[in-house]
Motif scaffolding. Sequence first.
Motif, short mmCIF file in Angstrom:
data_model
loop_
_atom_site.label_atom_id
_atom_site.label_comp_id
_atom_site.label_asym_id
_atom_site.label_seq_id
_atom_site.Cartn_x
_atom_site.Cartn_y
_atom_site.Cartn_z
N ALA A 178 1.58 -23.79 17.03
CA ALA A 178 1.86 -22.83 15.99
C ALA A 178 3.26 -22.56 15.62
N ASP A 179 3.95 -22.25 16.66
CA ASP A 179 5.29 -21.89 16.67
C ASP A 179 6.22 -22.99 15.87
N VAL A 180 5.92 -24.23 16.27
CA VAL A 180 6.47 -25.28 15.30
C VAL A 180 6.13 -25.46 14.06
N GLU A 181 4.86 -25.21 13.72
CA GLU A 181 4.22 -25.32 12.43
C GLU A 181 4.67 -24.24 11.65
N GLY A 182 4.86 -22.99 12.09
CA GLY A 182 5.41 -21.68 11.37
C GLY A 182 6.82 -21.93 11.01
N ALA A 183 7.75 -22.42 12.03
CA ALA A 183 9.19 -22.90 11.70
C ALA A 183 9.19 -23.82 10.46
N ILE A 184 8.25 -25.07 10.56
CA ILE A 184 8.36 -25.77 9.38
C ILE A 184 8.10 -25.10 8.15
N GLU A 185 7.02 -24.30 8.06
CA GLU A 185 6.60 -23.83 6.86
C GLU A 185 7.53 -22.77 6.48
N SER A 186 8.19 -21.99 7.30
CA SER A 186 9.24 -21.13 6.74
C SER A 186 10.39 -21.64 6.17
N ARG A 187 10.41 -23.01 6.36
CA ARG A 187 11.80 -23.65 5.61
C ARG A 187 11.46 -24.51 4.45
N HIS A 188 9.72 -24.23 4.19
CA HIS A 188 9.42 -25.10 2.98
C HIS A 188 9.44 -26.53 3.21
N LEU A 189 9.40 -27.02 4.32
CA LEU A 189 9.41 -28.23 4.93
C LEU A 189 8.07 -29.20 4.84
N SER A 190 6.95 -28.35 4.62
CA SER A 190 5.75 -29.13 4.66
C SER A 190 5.60 -30.35 3.97
N GLY A 191 5.47 -31.58 4.41
CA GLY A 191 5.42 -32.69 3.64
C GLY A 191 6.59 -33.67 4.15
N ARG A 192 7.69 -32.83 4.31
CA ARG A 192 8.91 -33.41 4.66
C ARG A 192 9.12 -33.69 6.17
N VAL A 193 8.24 -32.85 6.90
CA VAL A 193 8.29 -33.05 8.44
C VAL A 193 7.02 -33.04 8.79
N THR A 194 6.64 -34.07 9.71
CA THR A 194 5.43 -34.36 10.38
C THR A 194 5.38 -33.98 12.00
N LEU A 195 4.51 -33.22 12.33
CA LEU A 195 4.25 -32.58 13.99
C LEU A 195 3.38 -33.46 14.59
N HIS A 196 3.90 -34.20 15.60
CA HIS A 196 2.80 -34.84 16.42
C HIS A 196 2.85 -34.11 17.96
N VAL A 197 1.75 -33.74 18.31
CA VAL A 197 1.59 -33.02 19.47
C VAL A 197 0.90 -33.87 20.67
N SER A 198 1.82 -34.21 21.55
CA SER A 198 1.43 -35.00 22.93
C SER A 198 0.55 -36.46 22.34
N PRO A 199 1.34 -37.05 21.50
CA PRO A 199 0.51 -38.50 21.31
C PRO A 199 0.87 -39.39 22.57
N ASP A 200 0.04 -40.51 22.39
CA ASP A 200 0.21 -41.50 23.34
C ASP A 200 1.44 -42.59 22.93
N ASN A 201 1.69 -43.48 23.95
CA ASN A 201 2.85 -44.20 23.56
C ASN A 201 2.78 -45.02 22.44
N ASP A 202 1.34 -45.58 22.11
CA ASP A 202 1.34 -46.35 21.19
C ASP A 202 1.43 -45.74 19.71
N THR A 203 1.22 -44.35 19.75
CA THR A 203 1.35 -43.81 18.59
C THR A 203 2.82 -43.44 18.38
N ILE A 204 3.53 -43.22 19.46
CA ILE A 204 5.08 -42.94 19.18
C ILE A 204 5.73 -44.24 18.95
N ARG A 205 5.10 -45.34 19.35
CA ARG A 205 5.68 -46.65 19.21
C ARG A 205 5.78 -46.79 17.55
N ARG A 206 4.54 -46.41 16.71
CA ARG A 206 4.21 -46.84 15.33
C ARG A 206 5.34 -45.79 14.47
N ILE A 207 5.24 -44.55 15.20
CA ILE A 207 6.44 -43.52 14.47
C ILE A 207 7.86 -44.06 14.60
#
Length: 392
Positions: free
Chosen positions: A251-280
């Motif tokens: 929630a803290d990080v999402e709030g920081a993203i929204e307060s800067r009007h960066l929704s859609g420009r920033v994607t948050l990934h919380v505790s993804p596995d290594n396969d997901t990180i590799r795809r990113i």
Amino acid sequence: MSIVEADRVRAKPQLETAPLIVHVVRQFLPNRGGLEDVVANLARQTVRRGYRVRVVTLDSLFTAPEDKLPLREDIDGIEVVRIPWSGSSRYPLAPQVFRHLADADLVHVHAIDFFFDALAWGRLLHGKPMIVTTHGGFFHTRKYAAIKKIWFRTLTRASAMAYRRVVCCSASDLKQFCEIVPDSLLIENGADIGKFADTAARRAKRRIVTIGRFSVNKRIDHLLDAMAGLKTRDPEWHLDIVGAESDLNRADVEGAIESRHLSGRVTLHVSPDNDTIRRIIAESSIFASASEYEGFGLVALEAMSAGLLPVLNANDAFATLAARHPVLMLADFTNPEAAATAIETAYEDLSRQPDVVRAGLLEAARGYSWDIVAERYIDLYRSLDVVAAENI
């Protein structure tokens, strides 16, 4: 069997008689972070060389203290023992650590915290030879700086006397700890260069990834400020934030993203596995970190091994890496416009010479392979065993 003789059992390990290294660390797998990754990789490498390895750690993660983990577990041949704790995550109290040292040939403590002090002052109880790896000490933020300096020069100095060697994992740590332990040893951390090896986008993209726990000192806010500036320059810029909750939560990080009007420009990934990180990473070209403090800069090395071009805040650890590897770029992330310009410059450099830049990054990362770093620790373990034998 002595530690010196461990290499003789590589081909046919005799685990019941092989020397036992006990690593003591406040957080371990399944938690994800630089400290956890270092201990896990060193432990795996030590097991492969014929040693027995035990990790003694706390029975819950700081991010979920009520969710108790299994008291015992085998992870990749590593015996994991988890013990109860109380108090603050900054200095967790866990006296049951003494119960799990009786059969140790060597105790390897990680970080400067309760375990470091308790095992030092309780050395007459356990009688085991010990080394400690500093992992940045406790200077990860400037908060309480005056008190920390007094503690460091008094209690930390006194505790350090109980250890056969103090091992620093970065040049900045070495400079600091030599003030209280003049013969401190430098063994820089290794990086898991195979985890995301050569996976970054093959052509330059205006896509940035940052990886690390959501801690205040990582200064995600500064990185988002730079991203806000980039968005006004070119709408194609995108940032992926990858990490686990810490003293900041989702929630803290999402709030920081929204307060800067960066929704859609920033994607948050919380505790993804290594396969997901590799795809990113496969969709990204730039790695960025605005961290104001790093013990070593492990995540930058993993980014390099992936072929991501790092743009890093000019803290001591990152400045040391950049001085050694000029392909890295430093920026002042307290100045959002300057940081945005540095990221744009990195993209342009990558666009002009993608293959050359990528080759330089991969070659630089190879020098931090855990095969190399683990051998340095094994050499240290052997040398301590020789010293102990001579003193008997």
